[in-house]
Design an enzyme around this catalytic site. Structure first.
Site, mmCIF file in Angstrom:
data_model
loop_
_atom_site.group_PDB
_atom_site.id
_atom_site.type_symbol
_atom_site.label_atom_id
_atom_site.label_comp_id
_atom_site.label_asym_id
_atom_site.label_seq_id
_atom_site.Cartn_x
_atom_site.Cartn_y
_atom_site.Cartn_z
ATOM 1 N N HIS A 116 -13.334 -5.292 7.136
ATOM 2 C CA HIS A 116 -11.989 -5.826 7.022
ATOM 3 C C HIS A 116 -12.064 -7.299 6.627
ATOM 4 O O HIS A 116 -13.027 -7.727 5.991
ATOM 5 C CB HIS A 116 -11.228 -5.587 8.323
ATOM 6 C CG HIS A 116 -10.834 -4.145 8.508
ATOM 7 N ND1 HIS A 116 -10.287 -3.655 9.665
ATOM 8 C CD2 HIS A 116 -10.920 -3.082 7.669
ATOM 9 C CE1 HIS A 116 -10.041 -2.358 9.536
ATOM 10 N NE2 HIS A 116 -10.432 -1.993 8.336
ATOM 11 N N TYR A 163 0.870 -1.175 0.000
ATOM 12 C CA TYR A 163 0.000 0.000 0.000
ATOM 13 C C TYR A 163 0.910 1.229 0.000
ATOM 14 O O TYR A 163 1.675 1.445 0.940
ATOM 15 C CB TYR A 163 -0.921 0.011 1.216
ATOM 16 C CG TYR A 163 -2.061 -0.971 1.118
ATOM 17 C CD1 TYR A 163 -3.303 -0.578 0.627
ATOM 18 C CD2 TYR A 163 -1.896 -2.302 1.501
ATOM 19 C CE1 TYR A 163 -4.355 -1.469 0.527
ATOM 20 C CE2 TYR A 163 -2.940 -3.204 1.404
ATOM 21 C CZ TYR A 163 -4.164 -2.783 0.917
ATOM 22 O OH TYR A 163 -5.202 -3.685 0.812
ATOM 23 N N HIS A 205 -17.747 -1.264 3.320
ATOM 24 C CA HIS A 205 -16.414 -1.464 3.892
ATOM 25 C C HIS A 205 -16.471 -2.366 5.121
ATOM 26 O O HIS A 205 -17.221 -2.114 6.065
ATOM 27 C CB HIS A 205 -15.800 -0.121 4.289
ATOM 28 C CG HIS A 205 -14.422 -0.226 4.874
ATOM 29 N ND1 HIS A 205 -13.295 -0.390 4.115
ATOM 30 C CD2 HIS A 205 -13.994 -0.203 6.160
ATOM 31 C CE1 HIS A 205 -12.233 -0.442 4.891
ATOM 32 N NE2 HIS A 205 -12.628 -0.344 6.143
#
Length: 647
Positions: free
Chosen positions: A409, A225, A407
């Site tokens: 995880h 990332y 969203h």
């Protein structure tokens, strides 16, 4: 060895179940041309593998409820497999297979069992339309209905689809000899179904702004990332973003997985210039305050357009001059020396539209009081945007939601936001039954949803923690969890966050009850934080079911936040029906028997017996009343026989 030569046509491929090839070609090609044109009329495309050897293109025919798909293979040997499964598994997958036994070639609809073994389907629902072998590669064009009424087939619906793919490097004597585990298939995620709506025209004075990575050398590791700070001109006036699209460096299409642009907090006057790993210890802490999403793209996504009468503010008073670009590089082949200038191209106009668009967070607050027990296949958490909050914060005509970004995880696999009006669920705002945290894009809704003052928005997330040994608490870490829907709407209001969590006092009652149920007399209130309390529990089906009951019935704390970070007055002490309210003087660590709700004794095995006494005594029984009902619903008799904890 190539599977087929340059002169191959559709008639050279053997179609299953003795259907004459010539008749099939005439019927299918005529139908295809009537529903959708070939070639350039396949507007959606995505690379499947990291090498870019396989690419899938498709189009959607909503009238006929079917997809047209074209698979390109740059270097084909003895066949190719393309399929769909719930989570990208090779087991119980719906497949289409082209294979060769070394002399003849075959095409058919197939499925895999729980061991990955492949079997030809008795109902053939993938229909071959065209075969081409060109200098660019080998092409298969076929079609497939959304739903086939075949229990072996995957139902194609809105939301994420997990595609699996693989190449056959050796001749295959018979399809039943194929096991998917032997060809090491890959996984790609995509939205196959897109809204069937016209593209709004861009204004004549539209301008562009590119937020790009600065020639990053992609690290030689599977996952990176990369964060890069971009600074807008200091005197940039207010504009409206009306569209954005991805800019992907040529040759990196299979490595650039997804990208997002975030606006930093306006109150921060300066953000340090940074370009590096988002996980680096050298990353400035202020980058953590760059969380307001402006744009989000993932592999396979198309350009994102705002409604013709709304735009997202860029520049001007109350905005930040600092943006954070985040690029996810997926480099499983550990390619070295690859340079990248990918990013997002914003299209904006100085001619402001009628409405400012806004972004609102729905779902759960990021807090460890919302947790998922270990070993769960499907555990539900729900976040509330209550009627009091929308009544206070929304204008009389409400707001119009036109897009959203779901969203969670790693443990989240399904997200659903629904609109509740008058106590009834009246509309689904957005739903993804096969959600993946690895594929998060802003999705345009098929239909704009009008939310009025007094409406309720529920966001429900499902989680799987089968492989985990400890409870998964809510939080910012990737191994912690979230349940969020960032909804894009207009006109913009001061309401920026409408989320909830369970009342912590009632969670302490849960810890007290479970510890005593399990024969643990110690009181942990005030001695350990919530995460430690969850970690210390001895998890079993009973403690997990009781926690689920608590989350579904206990009062909640509501966060109804303005864009200034101040709370609307409805944010504190919000309760929800059914109300199970204890007297305020009750302490979470008080022995339950002393409240007159639960009586205890020691059985001959040395374990506690608990029995509900249902004493009202001029007060409402708190959530333990619902807890007792929940135990009855779970089968109190069964518990009596198996654990002798009830009598």
């Amino acid at each position: 060895m190539r599977l087929l030569n340059r002169d191959l046509n559709l008639q050279d491929v053997t179609v299953m179940y003795l259907t004459t090839v010539v008749t099939l070609v005439v019927i299918l090609v005529a139908s295809f041309q009537a529903g959708s044109a070939p070639g350039a009329a396949l507007p959606y495309r995505v690379p499947l593998d990291p090498n870019g050897n396989l690419q899938l293109s498709w189009n959607i025919n909503y009238t006929q409820q079917e997809l047209y798909l074209k698979l390109r293979v740059s270097h084909l040997h003895y066949g190719v497999v393309l399929g769909m499964s719930d989570r990208g598994e090779i087991f119980n997958a719906d497949l289409v297979v082209l294979w060769s036994d070394g002399e003849r070639s075959y095409f058919g609809d197939a499925w895999s069992d729980g061991s990955g073994h492949v079997t030809l389907d008795s109902q053939q629902d993938y229909q071959l339309l065209e075969v081409q072998d060109t200098q660019d590669g080998f092409y298969l064009l076929f079609r497939r209905p959304f739903s086939t009424c075949d229990p072996r087939d995957y139902v194609i619906e809105e939301g994420t689809v997990h595609l699996i793919y693989g190449l056959l490097e050796e001749p295959l004597p018979a399809l039943q000899k194929l096991n998917l585990s032997l060809i090491h298939p890959g996984v790609q995620r995509v939205l196959l179904l897109r809204p069937d709506s016209p593209t709004p025209p861009l204004p004549p004075d539209v301008r562009t702004l590119e937020i790009l990575a600065p020639g990053v050398t992609i690290p030689e590791q599977e996952t990176t990332y990369w964060c890069h700070i971009y600074q807008l001109p200091a005197d940039m006036p207010k504009n409206h973003i009306v569209m954005y699209e991805s800019v992907v460096t040529r040759g990196n299409e299979a490595i650039v997985h997804h990208m997002e642009v975030f606006e930093c907090a306006p109150q921060l006057e300066n953000i340090p210039q940074y370009s590096g790993s988002c996980d680096s210890k050298m990353k400035p802490r202020k980058l953590n305050y760059c969380r307001h999403v402006l744009a989000a793209w993932a592999m396979g996504a198309e350009a994102f357009y705002y409604p013709s009468d709304a735009g997202l503010s860029l520049g001007g008073p109350g905005s930040s001059r600092f943006l954070r670009l985040e690029v996810h590089y997926h480099n499983p082949l550990l390619t070295t020396g690859r340079q990248d200038w990918s990013g997002i191209r914003l299209y904006y106009t100085p001619t402001l539209r009628k409405y400012d668009a806004g972004i609102m967070e729905l779902g759960l607050v990021y807090t460890p009081v919302m947790a998922i027990p270990p070993g769960m296949t499907d555990f539900q958490l729900t976040g509330y945007c209550t009627a009091k909050c929308t009544q206070t914060a929304l204008p009389p005509r409400g707001i119009n939601i036109f897009a959203s970004q779901l969203h969670t995880h790693l443990a989240g696999y399904s997200v659903r936001t629904v609109l509740v009006r008058g106590g009834q669920e009246v509309e689904i705002v957005q739903e993804d039954k096969h959600f993946s945290t690895h594929y998060q894009i802003i999705r345009t809704l098929k239909k704009i949803v009008n939310v009025l003052p007094g409406d309720v928005l529920l966001t429900r997330c499902m989680y799987n923690t089968e492989e985990r040994k400890r409870a998964t608490v809510g939080g910012f870490g990737i191994m912690e969890e979230m349940c969020v829907n960032y909804v894009h709407y207009y006109p913009r209001t001061q309401l920026e966050l409408c989320k909830s969590h369970v009342d912590p006092e009632y969670l302490q009652k849960y810890f007290s009850f479970i510890n005593r149920f399990q024969g643990r007399e110690t009181c942990s209130c005030g001695q350990a934080d919530v995460t430690e309390q969850f970690t210390s529990l001895a998890w079993d089906n009973f403690s997990s079911q009781v926690l689920s009951s608590l989350y579904n019935t206990a009062p909640i704390t509501m966060h109804c936040n303005q864009s200034t970070a101040e709370l609307f007055p409805v944010s504190r002490g919000t309760k929800r029906p059914p109300l199970f309210i204890c007297e305020s003087s009750a302490r979470a660590c008080m022995p339950l028997a002393s409240k007159g709700i639960i009586s205890t004794s020691i059985n001959k095995h040395g374990k506690h017996n608990f029995k509900s006494m249902h004493k009202q005594q001029n007060r409402e029984v708190c959530f333990l009343k619902d807890l007792t009902a929940t135990l009855l619903l779970m089968g109190l008799t069964k518990w009596t026989k198996t654990s002798r904890l009830y009598r």
